[in-house]
Scaffold this active site. Structure first.
Site, PDB file in Angstrom:
ATOM      1  N   PRO A  32       0.820  -1.218   0.000  1.00 20.37           N
ATOM      2  CA  PRO A  32       0.000   0.000   0.000  1.00 20.37           C
ATOM      3  C   PRO A  32       0.853   1.267   0.000  1.00 20.37           C
ATOM      4  O   PRO A  32       1.965   1.267   0.544  1.00 20.37           O
ATOM      5  CB  PRO A  32      -0.800  -0.112   1.304  1.00 20.37           C
ATOM      6  CG  PRO A  32      -0.070  -1.085   2.158  1.00 20.37           C
ATOM      7  CD  PRO A  32       0.714  -1.977   1.259  1.00 20.37           C
ATOM      8  N   ASP A  33       0.345   2.318  -0.629  1.00 24.24           N
ATOM      9  CA  ASP A  33       1.040   3.606  -0.561  1.00 24.24           C
ATOM     10  C   ASP A  33       0.533   4.357   0.670  1.00 24.24           C
ATOM     11  O   ASP A  33      -0.139   3.781   1.528  1.00 24.24           O
ATOM     12  CB  ASP A  33       0.878   4.397  -1.868  1.00 24.24           C
ATOM     13  CG  ASP A  33      -0.571   4.771  -2.161  1.00 24.24           C
ATOM     14  OD1 ASP A  33      -1.441   4.565  -1.283  1.00 24.24           O
ATOM     15  OD2 ASP A  33      -0.845   5.264  -3.268  1.00 24.24           O
ATOM     16  N   PHE A  34       0.842   5.623   0.778  1.00 25.00           N
ATOM     17  CA  PHE A  34       0.415   6.399   1.939  1.00 25.00           C
ATOM     18  C   PHE A  34      -0.919   7.110   1.703  1.00 25.00           C
ATOM     19  O   PHE A  34      -1.783   7.115   2.556  1.00 25.00           O
ATOM     20  CB  PHE A  34       1.482   7.447   2.286  1.00 25.00           C
ATOM     21  CG  PHE A  34       2.596   6.918   3.153  1.00 25.00           C
ATOM     22  CD1 PHE A  34       2.564   5.635   3.668  1.00 25.00           C
ATOM     23  CD2 PHE A  34       3.672   7.731   3.463  1.00 25.00           C
ATOM     24  CE1 PHE A  34       3.593   5.154   4.469  1.00 25.00           C
ATOM     25  CE2 PHE A  34       4.709   7.269   4.268  1.00 25.00           C
ATOM     26  CZ  PHE A  34       4.667   5.986   4.768  1.00 25.00           C
ATOM     27  N   ARG A  35      -1.065   7.727   0.515  1.00 24.53           N
ATOM     28  CA  ARG A  35      -2.152   8.697   0.375  1.00 24.53           C
ATOM     29  C   ARG A  35      -3.323   8.265  -0.504  1.00 24.53           C
ATOM     30  O   ARG A  35      -4.280   9.025  -0.651  1.00 24.53           O
ATOM     31  CB  ARG A  35      -1.583  10.036  -0.134  1.00 24.53           C
ATOM     32  CG  ARG A  35      -0.686  10.682   0.902  1.00 24.53           C
ATOM     33  CD  ARG A  35      -0.047  11.967   0.437  1.00 24.53           C
ATOM     34  NE  ARG A  35       0.796  12.532   1.485  1.00 24.53           N
ATOM     35  CZ  ARG A  35       2.026  12.112   1.776  1.00 24.53           C
ATOM     36  NH1 ARG A  35       2.566  11.125   1.090  1.00 24.53           N
ATOM     37  NH2 ARG A  35       2.712  12.660   2.753  1.00 24.53           N
ATOM     38  N   ASN A 103      10.947   5.032  -2.503  1.00 29.26           N
ATOM     39  CA  ASN A 103      10.542   3.776  -1.864  1.00 29.26           C
ATOM     40  C   ASN A 103      11.692   3.138  -1.107  1.00 29.26           C
ATOM     41  O   ASN A 103      12.860   3.345  -1.414  1.00 29.26           O
ATOM     42  CB  ASN A 103       9.983   2.801  -2.908  1.00 29.26           C
ATOM     43  CG  ASN A 103       8.665   3.288  -3.467  1.00 29.26           C
ATOM     44  OD1 ASN A 103       8.070   4.206  -2.917  1.00 29.26           O
ATOM     45  ND2 ASN A 103       8.218   2.691  -4.547  1.00 29.26           N
ATOM     46  N   ASP A 105      11.497  -0.309  -0.456  1.00 28.26           N
ATOM     47  CA  ASP A 105      11.216  -1.752  -0.550  1.00 28.26           C
ATOM     48  C   ASP A 105      12.238  -2.556  -1.351  1.00 28.26           C
ATOM     49  O   ASP A 105      12.183  -3.792  -1.360  1.00 28.26           O
ATOM     50  CB  ASP A 105       9.806  -1.972  -1.125  1.00 28.26           C
ATOM     51  CG  ASP A 105       9.579  -1.256  -2.454  1.00 28.26           C
ATOM     52  OD1 ASP A 105      10.527  -1.149  -3.257  1.00 28.26           O
ATOM     53  OD2 ASP A 105       8.437  -0.803  -2.696  1.00 28.26           O
ATOM     54  N   HIS A 120      15.112   7.577   0.417  1.00 27.01           N
ATOM     55  CA  HIS A 120      14.637   7.362   1.786  1.00 27.01           C
ATOM     56  C   HIS A 120      15.179   6.083   2.409  1.00 27.01           C
ATOM     57  O   HIS A 120      14.627   5.596   3.395  1.00 27.01           O
ATOM     58  CB  HIS A 120      13.101   7.386   1.809  1.00 27.01           C
ATOM     59  CG  HIS A 120      12.542   8.735   1.455  1.00 27.01           C
ATOM     60  ND1 HIS A 120      11.249   8.952   1.033  1.00 27.01           N
ATOM     61  CD2 HIS A 120      13.127   9.972   1.454  1.00 27.01           C
ATOM     62  CE1 HIS A 120      11.061  10.248   0.804  1.00 27.01           C
ATOM     63  NE2 HIS A 120      12.187  10.875   1.044  1.00 27.01           N
ATOM     64  N   CYS A 131      27.342   0.015  17.676  1.00 35.58           N
ATOM     65  CA  CYS A 131      28.621  -0.425  17.086  1.00 35.58           C
ATOM     66  C   CYS A 131      28.615  -0.399  15.556  1.00 35.58           C
ATOM     67  O   CYS A 131      29.647  -0.637  14.938  1.00 35.58           O
ATOM     68  CB  CYS A 131      28.979  -1.828  17.574  1.00 35.58           C
ATOM     69  SG  CYS A 131      27.980  -3.134  16.823  1.00 35.58           S
ATOM     70  N   CYS A 151      25.995  -6.760  20.451  1.00 28.87           N
ATOM     71  CA  CYS A 151      26.663  -5.914  21.458  1.00 28.87           C
ATOM     72  C   CYS A 151      25.663  -5.325  22.453  1.00 28.87           C
ATOM     73  O   CYS A 151      26.055  -4.636  23.392  1.00 28.87           O
ATOM     74  CB  CYS A 151      27.442  -4.783  20.775  1.00 28.87           C
ATOM     75  SG  CYS A 151      26.416  -3.375  20.276  1.00 28.87           S
TER      76      CYS A 151
HETATM   77  P1  NAD Z   1       2.017   8.726  -1.708  1.00 28.76           P
HETATM   78  O1  NAD Z   1       1.293   7.631  -1.001  1.00 28.76           O
HETATM   79  O2  NAD Z   1       1.984  10.070  -1.117  1.00 28.76           O
HETATM   80  O3  NAD Z   1       1.440   8.868  -3.176  1.00 28.76           O
HETATM   81  C1  NAD Z   1       1.299   7.775  -4.029  1.00 28.76           C
HETATM   82  C2  NAD Z   1       0.769   8.304  -5.349  1.00 28.76           C
HETATM   83  O4  NAD Z   1       0.797   7.242  -6.259  1.00 28.76           O
HETATM   84  C3  NAD Z   1      -0.667   8.808  -5.274  1.00 28.76           C
HETATM   85  O5  NAD Z   1      -0.734  10.045  -5.959  1.00 28.76           O
HETATM   86  C4  NAD Z   1      -1.468   7.725  -6.016  1.00 28.76           C
HETATM   87  O6  NAD Z   1      -2.549   8.282  -6.753  1.00 28.76           O
HETATM   88  C5  NAD Z   1      -0.441   7.173  -6.945  1.00 28.76           C
HETATM   89  N1  NAD Z   1      -0.604   5.754  -7.293  1.00 28.76           N
HETATM   90  C6  NAD Z   1      -0.930   4.716  -6.498  1.00 28.76           C
HETATM   91  N2  NAD Z   1      -0.872   3.556  -7.171  1.00 28.76           N
HETATM   92  C7  NAD Z   1      -0.509   3.895  -8.441  1.00 28.76           C
HETATM   93  C8  NAD Z   1      -0.272   3.157  -9.632  1.00 28.76           C
HETATM   94  N3  NAD Z   1      -0.396   1.814  -9.668  1.00 28.76           N
HETATM   95  N4  NAD Z   1       0.081   3.825 -10.751  1.00 28.76           N
HETATM   96  C9  NAD Z   1       0.207   5.181 -10.746  1.00 28.76           C
HETATM   97  N5  NAD Z   1      -0.008   5.932  -9.663  1.00 28.76           N
HETATM   98  C10 NAD Z   1      -0.342   5.287  -8.518  1.00 28.76           C
HETATM   99  O7  NAD Z   1       3.506   8.214  -1.957  1.00 28.76           O
HETATM  100  P2  NAD Z   1       4.870   9.032  -2.141  1.00 28.76           P
HETATM  101  O8  NAD Z   1       4.653  10.228  -2.975  1.00 28.76           O
HETATM  102  O9  NAD Z   1       5.894   8.054  -2.518  1.00 28.76           O
HETATM  103  O10 NAD Z   1       5.221   9.566  -0.677  1.00 28.76           O
HETATM  104  C11 NAD Z   1       5.071   8.783   0.452  1.00 28.76           C
HETATM  105  C12 NAD Z   1       6.332   8.328   1.196  1.00 28.76           C
HETATM  106  O11 NAD Z   1       6.017   7.036   1.629  1.00 28.76           O
HETATM  107  C13 NAD Z   1       7.591   8.158   0.413  1.00 28.76           C
HETATM  108  O12 NAD Z   1       8.543   8.941   1.007  1.00 28.76           O
HETATM  109  C14 NAD Z   1       7.996   6.692   0.588  1.00 28.76           C
HETATM  110  O13 NAD Z   1       9.264   6.611   1.176  1.00 28.76           O
HETATM  111  C15 NAD Z   1       7.063   6.115   1.601  1.00 28.76           C
HETATM  112  N6  NAD Z   1       6.448   4.814   1.285  1.00 28.76           N
HETATM  113  C16 NAD Z   1       7.160   3.854   0.642  1.00 28.76           C
HETATM  114  C17 NAD Z   1       6.566   2.638   0.334  1.00 28.76           C
HETATM  115  C18 NAD Z   1       7.379   1.606  -0.379  1.00 28.76           C
HETATM  116  O14 NAD Z   1       8.596   1.553  -0.218  1.00 28.76           O
HETATM  117  N7  NAD Z   1       6.757   0.775  -1.229  1.00 28.76           N
HETATM  118  C19 NAD Z   1       5.239   2.396   0.670  1.00 28.76           C
HETATM  119  C20 NAD Z   1       4.536   3.388   1.356  1.00 28.76           C
HETATM  120  C21 NAD Z   1       5.147   4.606   1.650  1.00 28.76           C
END
Ligand code: NAD
Length: 244
Positions: A32-35, A103, A105, A120, A131, A151
């Site tokens: 999952p993403d954040f927003r 990301n 991951d 990040h 250590c 340690c």
């Molecule tokens: P965000 O959640 O703020 O935004 C994600 C964006 O991607 C949204 O605008 C959404 O509409 C769009 N989106 C989602 N699925 C999509 C798809 N399949 N194709 C095209 N667009 C898609 O994420 P962000 O801008 O990367 O910022 C959030 C922070 O969260 C980052 O700094 C990151 O480090 C961290 N994060 C990382 C992971 C990971 O490593 N996979 C996961 C969650 C959050």
């Protein structure tokens, strides 16, 4: 020419393209993403995610941090998707110079990308605060409560938490790659997290591609805007199979 044909032409003509991505790049892998609607920010946790993923929270409530981090941020079985695979092939074919990712991951590298700037950090690197000893992701997954070093020190993920500085070396290299890019492809990011999001301002070319499901503050600046899934779009434009 439609959007996909234009993108296909730009990718094939590129000699130095850069991809700049975020959490939306890995949603097609099941992370999952954040927003987004299904994003981590929409779920109810004791504190806002930004708090639980902050430097201050890590140091004050380390066990609670790890409880949240293991549950919400770690997806060890998630496979690379069509976006990661296509970008790896574009690099191999000499069209793409680098992936700059927010990301943590590690899926770009798992797909075969070599030049990846992880703004990040990465869940795959962890180190002892006392250590400096290194630990892998398995160590964190198999630990309970607070992961400890041999340690006795606390182990911390090499992930940039809210309130922490980005690594200057990584930032410099990512900036240089974007400045030199002939095509900049921005995908799967809300462009809400700074200073990472500000990097796209360094691009000087006329082929700024934005592939994102939701709106972003840079939409009006894009030379090509595609509001669709980044994995599907990239693989369709460059003819790399999208199926697992
Ligand atoms: P965000 O959640 O703020 O935004 C994600 C964006 O991607 C949204 O605008 C959404 O509409 C769009 N989106 C989602 N699925 C999509 C798809 N399949 N194709 C095209 N667009 C898609 O994420 P962000 O801008 O990367 O910022 C959030 C922070 O969260 C980052 O700094 C990151 O480090 C961290 N994060 C990382 C992971 C990971 O490593 N996979 C996961 C969650 C959050």
């Amino acid at each position: 020419m439609n959007e996909l044909e234009t993108l296909s032409e730009w990718l094939n003509e590129a000699r130095n393209a850069v991809f700049f991505g975020g959490a939306g790049v890995s949603t097609e892998s099941g992370i999952p993403d954040f927003r987004s609607e299904q994003g981590i920010y929409r779920k109810k946790y004791p504190y806002p995610a930004e708090t639980m993923l902050s430097h201050a929270f890590f140091h004050s409530y380390t066990a609670e941090f790890y409880d949240f981090y293991r549950t919400v941020m770690l997806y060890p079985d998630a496979p690379p998707n069509a976006a990661h695979r296509t970008l790896a092939v574009l690099e191999r074919d000499g069209h793409l110079a680098a992936c700059v990712t927010q990301n943590i991951d590690g899926l770009h590298q798992l797909a075969g990308s070599r030049r990846v700037f992880e703004l990040h950090g990465s869940v795959h690197r962890n180190f002892c605060l006392r250590c400096g000893a290194a630990y892998d992701l398995t160590y964190i997954l198999n630990s309970t409560d607070i992961p400890r070093c041999a340690c006795g020190g606390t182990v911390k993920p090499d992930v940039v938490l809210y309130g922490e500085q980005l690594d200057y070396g990584t930032l410099d290299e990512a900036s240089a790659a974007i400045r030199a890019a002939d095509v900049l492809i921005v995908g799967g990011t809300s462009l809400a997290v700074y200073p990472a999001a500000g990097l796209i301002d360094l691009y000087r070319g006329q082929r700024l591609v934005l592939i994102n499901l939701g709106e972003t503050p840079a939409d009006a600046r894009a030379d090509l805007l595609v509001r669709d899934k980044v994995g599907e779009v990239l693989s369709a434009a460059y003819g790399v199979g999208g199926a697992e």
